[in-house]
Design a protein around this motif. Structure first.
Motif, short mmCIF file in Angstrom:
data_model
loop_
_atom_site.label_atom_id
_atom_site.label_comp_id
_atom_site.label_asym_id
_atom_site.label_seq_id
_atom_site.Cartn_x
_atom_site.Cartn_y
_atom_site.Cartn_z
N ASP A 295 0.83 -1.18 -0.18
CA ASP A 295 -0.13 -0.06 0.00
C ASP A 295 0.80 1.30 0.07
OD1 ASP A 295 1.04 -0.20 2.52
OD2 ASP A 295 -0.95 -0.46 3.63
N GLY A 296 2.28 1.26 -0.22
CA GLY A 296 3.09 2.21 -0.07
C GLY A 296 3.36 2.60 1.20
N ARG A 297 2.72 2.32 2.26
CA ARG A 297 3.12 2.72 3.45
C ARG A 297 4.24 2.02 4.03
NH1 ARG A 297 -1.88 3.68 6.11
NH2 ARG A 297 -3.11 4.87 4.70
N LEU A 298 4.76 2.54 5.21
CA LEU A 298 6.08 1.76 5.84
C LEU A 298 5.53 1.01 7.00
CD1 LEU A 298 9.26 2.35 6.07
CD2 LEU A 298 8.85 4.03 7.65
N TYR A 299 6.26 -0.02 6.95
CA TYR A 299 5.96 -1.07 8.00
C TYR A 299 7.23 -1.15 9.05
CZ TYR A 299 1.70 -2.57 5.83
OH TYR A 299 0.47 -2.66 5.20
N ALA A 300 7.07 -1.37 10.08
CA ALA A 300 8.23 -1.64 10.97
C ALA A 300 8.08 -2.97 11.79
CB ALA A 300 8.29 -0.53 12.12
N PHE A 301 9.02 -3.82 11.65
CA PHE A 301 8.88 -5.21 12.36
C PHE A 301 10.03 -4.98 13.67
CE2 PHE A 301 7.84 -5.68 7.95
CZ PHE A 301 6.81 -6.72 8.34
N ARG A 302 9.33 -5.25 14.58
CA ARG A 302 10.48 -5.30 15.74
C ARG A 302 10.03 -6.44 16.78
NH1 ARG A 302 13.94 -2.30 18.73
NH2 ARG A 302 13.87 -2.53 20.92
N PHE A 303 10.75 -7.53 17.01
CA PHE A 303 10.78 -8.79 17.81
C PHE A 303 9.25 -9.44 17.04
CE2 PHE A 303 12.77 -5.87 20.68
CZ PHE A 303 14.13 -6.55 20.60
N ARG A 304 8.54 -9.52 17.75
CA ARG A 304 7.15 -10.21 17.23
C ARG A 304 6.23 -9.42 16.72
NH1 ARG A 304 6.70 -15.12 21.63
NH2 ARG A 304 8.73 -16.17 21.24
N LYS A 305 6.27 -8.20 16.82
CA LYS A 305 5.34 -7.23 16.48
C LYS A 305 5.61 -6.55 15.13
CE LYS A 305 3.02 -7.10 20.22
NZ LYS A 305 1.71 -7.68 20.52
N VAL A 306 4.28 -6.18 14.32
CA VAL A 306 4.45 -5.29 13.28
C VAL A 306 3.74 -3.84 13.30
CG1 VAL A 306 2.47 -6.57 12.06
CG2 VAL A 306 4.37 -5.41 10.81
N TYR A 307 4.36 -2.96 13.06
CA TYR A 307 3.73 -1.75 13.15
C TYR A 307 3.65 -1.41 11.74
CZ TYR A 307 5.75 -1.83 17.81
OH TYR A 307 5.97 -2.16 19.19
N LYS A 308 2.44 -0.36 11.52
CA LYS A 308 2.09 0.18 10.11
C LYS A 308 1.93 1.69 10.22
CE LYS A 308 -1.30 0.22 6.38
NZ LYS A 308 -2.51 -0.41 6.03
N PHE A 309 2.64 2.47 9.56
CA PHE A 309 2.60 4.09 9.97
C PHE A 309 1.52 4.47 9.16
CE2 PHE A 309 7.13 2.90 11.00
CZ PHE A 309 7.22 4.05 12.05
N ASN A 310 0.84 5.48 9.58
CA ASN A 310 -0.21 5.97 8.86
C ASN A 310 0.47 6.92 7.67
OD1 ASN A 310 0.91 8.63 9.63
ND2 ASN A 310 -0.81 8.88 11.51
N SER A 311 -0.61 7.22 6.88
CA SER A 311 -0.32 8.06 5.39
C SER A 311 0.54 9.16 5.45
CB SER A 311 -1.66 8.31 4.63
OG SER A 311 -2.25 9.39 5.48
N ASN A 312 0.58 9.85 6.62
CA ASN A 312 1.67 10.71 6.75
C ASN A 312 2.96 10.50 7.51
OD1 ASN A 312 1.17 10.93 9.21
ND2 ASN A 312 0.10 12.77 9.57
N GLY A 313 3.20 9.19 7.45
CA GLY A 313 4.21 8.90 8.12
C GLY A 313 5.05 9.12 9.53
#
Length: 75
Positions: free
Chosen positions: A13-31
């Motif tokens: 979706d063009g969004r930035l994802y962050a993977f840390r240990f067992r979690k995934v974070y999805k940044f909102n559209s403005n980052g």
């Protein structure tokens, strides 16, 4: 990109994802912030993914995330 045990990757979706240990974070559209309902357990989004992801890459040609840990590859 790898920052202090955190892996950053652009998703389908063009969004930035962050993977840390067992979690995934999805940044909102403005980052600037994290999307609602995140962080999530990696396996809720990628059921075959290993715990503690080692690296990720998104391939636009095949519309797939590849998740690595040691010799293990999940797509």
């Amino acid at each position: 990109m790898y920052i202090d045990n955190t892996i950053l990757s652009t998703g389908p979706d063009g969004r930035l994802y962050a993977f840390r240990f067992r979690k995934v974070y999805k940044f909102n559209s403005n980052g600037v912030g994290i999307e609602r309902k995140f962080p999530k357990n990696v396996r809720k989004i990628f059921p075959r993914a290993p715990n503690n992801v080692g690296a990720t890459v998104y391939d636009k040609r095949y519309d797939r995330f590849y998740i690595f840990k040691g010799k293990f590859i999940c797509s």
